[in-house]
Scaffold this motif. Structure first.
Motif: not given
Length: 210
Positions: A104, A108, A199, A203, A207
């Motif tokens: 993760v 990110i 993922m 994200f 965001l």
């Protein structure tokens, strides 16, 4: 062989080795840390509360990583010191949960680098590699094969002759490693890449950058 990358692209070679070493070392450290917190000091007493890859992985594992791209680690855990099923499961899963967290974080970071920097393709690709290798470690370690974390979890729910399992563990683990190396590793890497891709876009949507 993986070692040929050293001569073709040294920077990528060392970054890939760094990501694998970091991920495996943190995986093993979390086993030792969680075991100590749950009441088993075996790993701590044997010096595994460290980020030293030579202790967590060993010289042979590090050499194999550099030459053929395969590495492993192991910390000693005494389940007799863990007085509940919940504690034993937490210790078994602590390594893969660490890999999930790293996946993760790297995903990110890759997203943030892509959004906020220029000429970022190489950095993003390396961070995505870091995320992918952690998902590979997660999937691989969850397999119910003696010697892997998934087996230690399954053993808590299924009656298993522990002595017989221990006697057969090395043989089964070796055979499974060979089968995965020749037949399954590409599928695991493909699955891991798809999970990281999912993922990344999740994200990005959360965001609001895409």
């Amino acid at each position: 062989m993986f070692i040929t990358l050293l001569f073709e692209d040294p920077r990528t070679f060392f970054l890939m080795v760094l990501f694998v070493v970091l991920s495996v070392t943190i995986h093993e450290y979390m086993h030792a840390f969680t075991a100590l917190k749950m009441g088993d000091p075996t790993a701590a007493d044997n010096g595994h509360l460290t980020m030293n890859p030579f202790k967590q992985m060993g010289l042979i594992s590090l050499i194999m990583l550099c030459f053929i791209g395969i590495a492993w680690g192991q910390v000693p855990v005494n389940p007799m010191n863990l007085n509940s099923k919940k504690k034993r499961i937490l210790v078994a899963l602590s390594g893969v949960l660490a890999n999930l967290g790293l996946a993760v974080i790297f995903t990110i970071l890759a997203l943030l680098v892509m959004v906020h920097t220029r000429n970022q393709e190489y950095a993003v690709s390396m961070l995505i590699y870091g995320a992918t290798i952690n998902v590979v470690l997660l999937i691989f370690n969850l397999m119910p094969v003696p010697g892997l974390d998934g087996f230690n979890v399954v053993r808590e729910f299924i009656r298993i002759n522990s002595r017989q399992a221990a006697e057969r563990a090395n043989t089964i683990f070796f055979v499974m490693m060979l089968l995965l190396l020749f037949f399954g590793i590409d599928y695991i890497i493909t699955l891991a890449s798809r999970i990281v891709g999912a993922m990344f876009y999740l994200f990005a949507n959360l965001l609001g950058v895409i």
